[in-house]
Enzyme design. Structure first.
Site, PDB file in Angstrom:
ATOM      1  N   CYS A   1       0.793  -1.232   0.000  1.00 23.37           N
ATOM      2  CA  CYS A   1       0.000   0.000   0.000  1.00 23.37           C
ATOM      3  C   CYS A   1       0.824   1.280   0.000  1.00 23.37           C
ATOM      4  CB  CYS A   1      -0.939   0.008   1.215  1.00 23.37           C
ATOM      5  SG  CYS A   1      -2.162  -1.314   1.199  1.00 23.37           S
ATOM      6  N   PHE A   2       1.811   1.371   0.886  1.00 21.67           N
ATOM      7  CA  PHE A   2       2.431   2.654   1.161  1.00 21.67           C
ATOM      8  C   PHE A   2       3.087   3.249  -0.087  1.00 21.67           C
ATOM      9  CE2 PHE A   2       5.643   5.168   3.867  1.00 21.67           C
ATOM     10  CZ  PHE A   2       4.789   6.237   3.953  1.00 21.67           C
ATOM     11  N   GLN A   3       3.928   2.465  -0.755  1.00 21.36           N
ATOM     12  CA  GLN A   3       4.610   3.002  -1.930  1.00 21.36           C
ATOM     13  C   GLN A   3       3.619   3.334  -3.034  1.00 21.36           C
ATOM     14  OE1 GLN A   3       8.583   1.764  -3.258  1.00 21.36           O
ATOM     15  NE2 GLN A   3       7.620   0.970  -5.097  1.00 21.36           N
ATOM     16  N   LYS A   4       2.646   2.448  -3.235  1.00 25.19           N
ATOM     17  CA  LYS A   4       1.654   2.701  -4.284  1.00 25.19           C
ATOM     18  C   LYS A   4       0.842   3.952  -3.975  1.00 25.19           C
ATOM     19  CE  LYS A   4      -1.661  -0.340  -4.910  1.00 25.19           C
ATOM     20  NZ  LYS A   4      -2.368  -1.584  -5.308  1.00 25.19           N
TER      21      LYS A   4
ATOM     22  N   ARG B   1      17.059  -4.055  11.182  1.00 21.93           N
ATOM     23  CA  ARG B   1      15.876  -3.622  11.937  1.00 21.93           C
ATOM     24  C   ARG B   1      16.205  -3.106  13.334  1.00 21.93           C
ATOM     25  NH1 ARG B   1      11.154  -3.270   8.731  1.00 21.93           N
ATOM     26  NH2 ARG B   1      11.319  -4.859   7.112  1.00 21.93           N
TER      27      ARG B   1
ATOM     28  N   ARG C   1       4.977  -8.589  -0.579  1.00 21.00           N
ATOM     29  CA  ARG C   1       4.816  -7.562  -1.611  1.00 21.00           C
ATOM     30  C   ARG C   1       5.642  -6.318  -1.273  1.00 21.00           C
ATOM     31  NH1 ARG C   1      -1.634  -7.423  -1.698  1.00 21.00           N
ATOM     32  NH2 ARG C   1      -1.174  -7.583   0.527  1.00 21.00           N
TER      33      ARG C   1
ATOM     34  N   PHE D   1       7.757  -8.264   4.640  1.00 22.14           N
ATOM     35  CA  PHE D   1       8.034  -6.828   4.802  1.00 22.14           C
ATOM     36  C   PHE D   1       7.903  -6.360   6.246  1.00 22.14           C
ATOM     37  CE2 PHE D   1       3.434  -6.268   4.574  1.00 22.14           C
ATOM     38  CZ  PHE D   1       3.185  -5.102   5.298  1.00 22.14           C
ATOM     39  N   LYS D   2       7.260  -7.165   7.099  1.00 22.30           N
ATOM     40  CA  LYS D   2       7.203  -6.886   8.532  1.00 22.30           C
ATOM     41  C   LYS D   2       6.909  -8.199   9.241  1.00 22.30           C
ATOM     42  CE  LYS D   2       2.256  -5.741   8.760  1.00 22.30           C
ATOM     43  NZ  LYS D   2       1.250  -4.741   9.196  1.00 22.30           N
TER      44      LYS D   2
END
Length: 238
Positions: A35-38, A209, A105, A97-98
């Protein structure tokens, strides 16, 4: 960090402002997720269509800095290990990613792994929730292919220099370095004395991290790289 106090102190100071908060200020090798980058790129598009080019450039720079952070991490790994990781075994801990998800993704692990593979590293990847075919698919697929999939995950061809294993101790055995890319809680409680004993020396840890006990790792003999913190004396000489 290279320009100021340790990153945790910066995050704590900024997070004391209640308008900002402290929930999303942890150091990282880069942000990911679908979501964030998009959403940022959508914002760039909207700004450009409204003639707000400087605003669009500002938001595009967020993406560029995120890409730079991943590139910088890869460059640090390679430069620290005598300017090459060719034919060296690198243990990659975490691919999602987390933590607490199997979502890969836009995970920063994709670009980090590709950067290491470009220098002919041998990657052994462990993630408690990501399946092997997902790892191979993401490393072979074009960017954003998850949004327009052309083939199923299980059809992904296996990359010759990538092994996905089910045990972090297997991933680290005879490795030259560990790259921690996802903040899984289990990585905090691994037996690092056992890991150090099983690795080739000098043994490196690149904590992407900032979740590990860096002082404790150095006492065991590891050469440690942590984001936004003073460099290990060994790394300052490289």
């Amino acid at each position: 960090s290279a320009v100021c106090m340790p990153c945790e102190q910066v995050a704590k100071s900024i997070g004391m402002d209640t308008r900002i908060g402290n929930k999303f200020l942890n150091a990282s090798v880069g942000f990911g997720g679908s979501c964030f980058q998009k959403d940022i790129l959508n914002l760039v598009y909207i700004c450009e269509t409204q003639g707000l080019q400087k605003v669009a450039d500002y938001w595009r720079m967020v993406i560029e800095i995120n890409d730079y952070q991943k590139d910088r991490y890869v460059e640090r790994v390679i430069s620290s290990m005598f300017n090459t990781v060719s034919n060296k075994k690198i243990a990659v801990l975490g691919f999602a990613f987390k933590k607490d998800t199997g979502d890969t993704r836009e995970t920063p692990a994709i670009d980090v792994c590709r950067g290491l593979l470009a220098d002919n590293a041998k990657l052994f990847i462990y993630d408690p929730k990501v399946e092997a075919q997902h790892v191979h698919y993401e490393l072979a697929a074009e960017k954003f292919s998850w949004d327009h999939p052309k083939r199923p995950y299980d059809s992904a061809s296996k990359l010759q220099d990538v092994q996905v294993v089910q045990d972090p101790y297997v991933a680290c055995a005879d490795a030259h370095a560990i790259c921690l890319l996802t903040e899984w809680d289990e990585f905090k409680t691994l037996d690092y004395h056992k890991l150090y004993s099983s690795m080739l020396k000098p043994a490196f840890i690149f904590d992407g991290r900032n979740v590990l006990d860096h002082a404790g790792l150095r006492k065991l003999g590891f050469i440690v790289y942590a984001l936004g913190k003073p460099l290990d004396p060994f790394l300052r000489e490289q």
